[in-house]
Design an enzyme around this catalytic site. Structure first.
Site, PDB file in Angstrom:
ATOM      1  N   GLN A  92       0.839  -1.209   0.000  1.00 21.13           N
ATOM      2  CA  GLN A  92       0.000   0.000   0.000  1.00 21.13           C
ATOM      3  C   GLN A  92       0.868   1.250   0.000  1.00 21.13           C
ATOM      4  OE1 GLN A  92      -2.779   0.334   3.284  1.00 21.13           O
ATOM      5  NE2 GLN A  92      -3.744   2.156   2.402  1.00 21.13           N
ATOM      6  N   HIS A  98      -8.385   1.881  -0.590  1.00 23.53           N
ATOM      7  CA  HIS A  98      -8.830   1.859  -1.988  1.00 23.53           C
ATOM      8  C   HIS A  98      -8.872   0.433  -2.499  1.00 23.53           C
ATOM      9  CE1 HIS A  98      -4.481   2.616  -1.776  1.00 23.53           C
ATOM     10  NE2 HIS A  98      -4.345   1.910  -2.885  1.00 23.53           N
TER      11      HIS A  98
HETATM   12  P1  DGP Z   1      -1.440   1.206  -3.617  1.00 26.70           P
HETATM   13  O1  DGP Z   1      -0.051   0.763  -3.978  1.00 26.70           O
HETATM   14  O2  DGP Z   1      -2.387   0.036  -3.369  1.00 26.70           O
HETATM   15  O3  DGP Z   1      -1.448   2.231  -2.509  1.00 26.70           O
HETATM   16  O4  DGP Z   1      -1.994   1.894  -4.934  1.00 26.70           O
HETATM   17  C1  DGP Z   1      -2.047   3.270  -5.129  1.00 26.70           C
HETATM   18  C2  DGP Z   1      -2.488   3.496  -6.549  1.00 26.70           C
HETATM   19  O5  DGP Z   1      -2.867   4.838  -6.664  1.00 26.70           O
HETATM   20  C3  DGP Z   1      -1.392   3.247  -7.584  1.00 26.70           C
HETATM   21  O6  DGP Z   1      -1.827   2.202  -8.469  1.00 26.70           O
HETATM   22  C4  DGP Z   1      -1.271   4.553  -8.347  1.00 26.70           C
HETATM   23  C5  DGP Z   1      -2.522   5.317  -7.942  1.00 26.70           C
HETATM   24  N1  DGP Z   1      -2.336   6.745  -7.799  1.00 26.70           N
HETATM   25  C6  DGP Z   1      -1.430   7.360  -6.998  1.00 26.70           C
HETATM   26  N2  DGP Z   1      -1.552   8.692  -7.111  1.00 26.70           N
HETATM   27  C7  DGP Z   1      -2.576   8.912  -7.986  1.00 26.70           C
HETATM   28  C8  DGP Z   1      -3.181  10.080  -8.493  1.00 26.70           C
HETATM   29  O7  DGP Z   1      -2.824  11.219  -8.175  1.00 26.70           O
HETATM   30  N3  DGP Z   1      -4.204   9.920  -9.377  1.00 26.70           N
HETATM   31  C9  DGP Z   1      -4.652   8.681  -9.758  1.00 26.70           C
HETATM   32  N4  DGP Z   1      -5.645   8.627 -10.627  1.00 26.70           N
HETATM   33  N5  DGP Z   1      -4.095   7.547  -9.284  1.00 26.70           N
HETATM   34  C10 DGP Z   1      -3.073   7.672  -8.415  1.00 26.70           C
END
Ligand code: DGP
Length: 112
Positions: A92, A98
């Site tokens: 994470q 999420h």
């Molecule tokens: P995790 O590793 O499970 O915490 O996944 C976080 C996810 O969030 C990763 O796949 C990329 C996504 N992410 C991070 N920052 C942003 C953002 O600013 N916008 C969007 N759309 N996704 C993001």
């Protein structure tokens, strides 16, 4: 401390939002790992699965229901995966609960 996802909820930073209701927001992952990669988040600031309280039960249930509805709307008829990373061993990165909805290709198992 609000995470980047709170800024997306508050429209302080842009995102490709695909669904919203009073409980959840869903938007496309900025770094997709599959042809369809959507994040479903509770609007309530819950850090991780480790931080759930009994009162979060409906919220989490709603997120899972929304994921299923989005999968149908995205045409993921061959199947898909719903993943929650929790804590550092779980991978994470964003400290706001999420659900990753991923599909559109054959996903391998086990994950890395
Ligand atoms: P995790 O590793 O499970 O915490 O996944 C976080 C996810 O969030 C990763 O796949 C990329 C996504 N992410 C991070 N920052 C942003 C953002 O600013 N916008 C969007 N759309 N996704 C993001």
């Amino acid at each position: 401390m609000p995470s980047i996802f709170t800024k997306i909820i508050d429209r302080e930073i842009p995102a490709d939002i695909v669904f919203e209701d009073d409980t959840c927001l869903a938007f496309r992952d900025i770094s997709p790992k599959a042809p369809t990669h959507i994040l479903i988040i509770p609007k309530r600031e819950i850090v991780s699965l480790d931080d759930l309280n009994d009162e979060d039960e409906q919220t989490v249930g709603r997120c899972v229901m929304v994921a299923s509805k989005i999968a149908e709307a995205e045409g993921l008829t061959n199947g898909y995966r719903l993943v929650v990373n929790c804590g550092s061993d779980g991978g994470q990165e964003v400290p706001h609960l999420h659900f990753h909805l991923m599909g559109g290709r054959k996903l391998t198992w086990p994950p890395g």
